[in-house]
Design a protein around this motif. Sequence first.
Motif, mmCIF file in Angstrom:
data_model
loop_
_atom_site.group_PDB
_atom_site.id
_atom_site.type_symbol
_atom_site.label_atom_id
_atom_site.label_comp_id
_atom_site.label_asym_id
_atom_site.label_seq_id
_atom_site.Cartn_x
_atom_site.Cartn_y
_atom_site.Cartn_z
ATOM 1 N N MET A 27 13.380 -40.821 -3.197
ATOM 2 C CA MET A 27 14.444 -39.972 -3.722
ATOM 3 C C MET A 27 14.284 -39.701 -5.221
ATOM 4 S SD MET A 27 17.976 -41.138 -1.931
ATOM 5 C CE MET A 27 18.186 -41.379 -0.179
ATOM 6 N N MET A 29 11.897 -38.450 -8.732
ATOM 7 C CA MET A 29 11.360 -37.149 -9.116
ATOM 8 C C MET A 29 10.174 -36.717 -8.253
ATOM 9 S SD MET A 29 13.250 -35.747 -11.331
ATOM 10 C CE MET A 29 12.371 -34.440 -12.195
ATOM 11 N N GLN A 31 9.844 -37.392 -5.095
ATOM 12 C CA GLN A 31 10.330 -37.112 -3.741
ATOM 13 C C GLN A 31 9.387 -37.625 -2.653
ATOM 14 O OE1 GLN A 31 13.427 -35.624 -2.774
ATOM 15 N NE2 GLN A 31 13.721 -36.444 -4.828
ATOM 16 N N ARG A 60 11.778 -31.792 2.794
ATOM 17 C CA ARG A 60 12.807 -30.891 2.268
ATOM 18 C C ARG A 60 12.267 -30.180 1.040
ATOM 19 N NH1 ARG A 60 16.719 -30.915 6.276
ATOM 20 N NH2 ARG A 60 17.603 -32.959 6.630
ATOM 21 N N PHE A 61 12.666 -28.905 0.884
ATOM 22 C CA PHE A 61 12.249 -28.224 -0.343
ATOM 23 C C PHE A 61 13.134 -28.681 -1.500
ATOM 24 C CE2 PHE A 61 15.180 -25.035 1.714
ATOM 25 C CZ PHE A 61 16.132 -24.926 0.715
ATOM 26 N N PRO A 62 12.837 -28.398 -2.758
ATOM 27 C CA PRO A 62 11.650 -27.674 -3.244
ATOM 28 C C PRO A 62 10.426 -28.580 -3.306
ATOM 29 C CG PRO A 62 12.996 -28.348 -5.095
ATOM 30 C CD PRO A 62 13.722 -28.792 -3.865
ATOM 31 N N PRO A 65 10.145 -29.853 -8.534
ATOM 32 C CA PRO A 65 11.463 -29.616 -9.134
ATOM 33 C C PRO A 65 11.539 -28.248 -9.814
ATOM 34 C CG PRO A 65 10.715 -31.832 -9.632
ATOM 35 C CD PRO A 65 9.568 -31.135 -8.971
ATOM 36 N N ILE A 66 12.700 -27.626 -9.724
ATOM 37 C CA ILE A 66 12.913 -26.313 -10.328
ATOM 38 C C ILE A 66 14.358 -26.285 -10.821
ATOM 39 C CG2 ILE A 66 13.489 -25.333 -8.056
ATOM 40 C CD1 ILE A 66 12.297 -22.679 -9.040
ATOM 41 N N ILE A 71 16.990 -20.895 -9.679
ATOM 42 C CA ILE A 71 17.181 -20.550 -8.259
ATOM 43 C C ILE A 71 18.542 -19.921 -7.989
ATOM 44 C CG2 ILE A 71 15.660 -22.403 -7.485
ATOM 45 C CD1 ILE A 71 18.395 -23.612 -6.315
ATOM 46 N N GLN B 335 17.148 -29.862 -13.203
ATOM 47 C CA GLN B 335 16.177 -29.618 -12.135
ATOM 48 C C GLN B 335 16.713 -30.020 -10.754
ATOM 49 O OE1 GLN B 335 12.581 -28.789 -12.891
ATOM 50 N NE2 GLN B 335 13.593 -28.158 -14.790
ATOM 51 N N LEU B 336 16.558 -29.095 -9.826
ATOM 52 C CA LEU B 336 16.806 -29.412 -8.418
ATOM 53 C C LEU B 336 15.585 -30.173 -7.910
ATOM 54 C CD1 LEU B 336 18.380 -28.771 -5.661
ATOM 55 C CD2 LEU B 336 16.770 -26.881 -5.434
ATOM 56 N N VAL B 337 15.802 -31.377 -7.361
ATOM 57 C CA VAL B 337 14.633 -32.120 -6.862
ATOM 58 C C VAL B 337 14.580 -32.173 -5.336
ATOM 59 C CG1 VAL B 337 14.403 -33.549 -8.918
ATOM 60 C CG2 VAL B 337 15.729 -34.402 -6.995
ATOM 61 N N ARG B 338 15.738 -32.027 -4.723
ATOM 62 C CA ARG B 338 15.738 -32.186 -3.266
ATOM 63 C C ARG B 338 16.937 -31.462 -2.690
ATOM 64 N NH1 ARG B 338 16.387 -37.223 -3.357
ATOM 65 N NH2 ARG B 338 18.442 -37.685 -2.561
ATOM 66 N N VAL B 339 16.804 -31.062 -1.472
ATOM 67 C CA VAL B 339 17.976 -30.602 -0.729
ATOM 68 C C VAL B 339 18.067 -31.486 0.506
ATOM 69 C CG1 VAL B 339 17.737 -28.227 -1.520
ATOM 70 C CG2 VAL B 339 16.672 -28.923 0.632
#
Lengths: 86, 404
Positions: A27, A29, A31, A60-62, A65-66, A71, B335-339
Motif C-alpha cells: 500500500m 508508494m 504499490q 489497481r490503477f494508476p 502515482p499521478i 486527473i 499524488q494519487l497512488v491507488r484506487v
Amino acid sequence: VTLESILPVLESTIDPSVVKAYTRCGMGMCQGRNCQRQISALIAEKAKMPISQITQATPRFPTKPISLGQIADSNVTSEKYFIDAE
Amino acid sequence: MLNSDFLPGYLSQSENIEELPKQTDVVVIGGGLLGTALSYYLAKAGVEVTLLERNDLNREASGTNAGSFHFQIALHQLTENMTEADDKRLVDETKLMLDAAKLWDDIEKELNADLGVHFTGGFMVAETQEELQVLRDKQRIEEAAGLETHVLTGNEMREFAPYMAPDLSGIAFCPREGHANPLLVGPAYAYRAHELGTQIRTNCEVTRIEQITGIPGYRFKVHTNRGIILCNRVVNASGAWTAELSSQLGLNLPMGLSGLHVNVTEPREFFLNSMIQHIGRRLTLKQTANNTFIIGGGWPSREEKFPLRYSNIWESAAGNAAVAVRVLPMLKDVQLVRVWSGVWAYTNDFKPILGESEKIPGYHIAMVPTGFTLGPMVSRMLAEYMTQPGAKTCFQMNSTLIAN
C-alpha cells in the motif's frame, strides 16, 4: 512493513490481498511493485505450494502515482448519488 | 486492551481444517461485519452459533469501505420535494444513527480491542445557496432528533476550516461523527465470538438451504462445499449476496448492487482531523491515521461476478478527484497512488432488511445499506430479537420482509 508483522498473517491465509489488508504491505508508494514477489514467495514457502499457484493482489490503477489535479475532470458528472434500486 | 496485532493469526488453519459441526442452533451465513457481530452478540447470550464464510472474513463490503460513521443526514436520504412525512422519517432515521453512535462509543471496551475508533467530527459542505438551504433544513431535523450539528458560513466557516475552498456557501459540522478501522472491527467481533464458543469456518460456501421436517429441534439442512450442517435457525448475513441466496427459498428481496470507487493518495503531513462530505455531490474525504487521503462518496465501479474483485472505472477517479480538489484545493498537488473498489448492496428504500421471515419461520435476514455505521447496531438488535422472547421485531424494518 516488517517480515515479523507478516509472518503471523501467513498462519491464516494464502491470499496476498488478505496479507495486504492486515499489514499494509503493497500500500506504499510502490504499490507492491517491489514487495509483491517477496510476499508471494513467503506464502508459497509457508503453504508449500508452487509460487505460480499463489494469486496476486488485485491490480489497481494508476501504474505510477499521478497528482489529483492532473486527473481531475469536472466534465464527469453524476446526476444521482445512487442508482435506483428498482 | 488488545491491540490489533492479535487479529491476523487468530483464526488458525487448524480450526479451518476441522470438519463442520454436524448440528448447531444458529447458522450465520457471511463473515462480514454483520455476520461476525451477530455471532458475537448471540454467543454472548449463550446461543450456539456456527459462522460460515465462503472466502476469508471481512473481505467484501465490510472491509472495503472507508470506515466512516455517517450520522448526519446525507444526500441519498433526501427527496426532491420534502414533505412533513419526509421530515418525520428523517427524524426517525437520525435517532437510529444516535443509537449507533452510542454503540460505537463503547465498542472498544465491549470487545476489549483497539479498533481505531475516533470521534473527530464530520463536515458536510455546500457550494450553492440552494445547498446551503438544505444544510439549514437538515440541521433543523437533526436538532429535533437530538443530533448536534452546526451550520457555518462566511468568515466563521473560513476560520473554522481554513483549508477548505473559501468560496463554499457553507459547511455543517457534526461533532459526533468519526471513524473506526474497517479492517479490524469485523475480525475483532469474530475473535470474541470464537472465544465465546462460536465455530467459525472460512472457505465454506453455502450452496443450498433446505427446509426439513421430522428431526425435532432442527428446521434446516444447510449444504456447503464442506458438508452438511443441521440447524434450527439460519441468519443470512451475506451482504451483497443476501437476495441471491434468499431467492432459493422463494423470497424476493428488493435489493440492488453497485460497485463503489475509492481513491487513495500519498501521505501528507496530518491536518485534516474530520471527514468531509458534500450535500449536493458525490464526495467523502478524509485523512487517515497513515496520513493518506481516502476519497470516495459513491462513484461507481464495474460489477463483477464473485470471486472477481470489482474493477475500477477511470471516469470515477477523474470525477471524484474534481469534486475533492474543488472542496479541498491543496489536494491538487497530492499524488494519487491507488484506487480500490468494493461492492455496495442497497435496498429499495435504503432501510435495513432485518428480522425473521414470516413465510419461513427460523430464516432470518440481516442486511443494511449503510452497513459500517449501522452494522454492529442492527446485529445487536437482531440478536436481541432472537434471544429474548417477545422482543420487538426490530424498528422500522423494510416492509418487504414481513410480506415475505
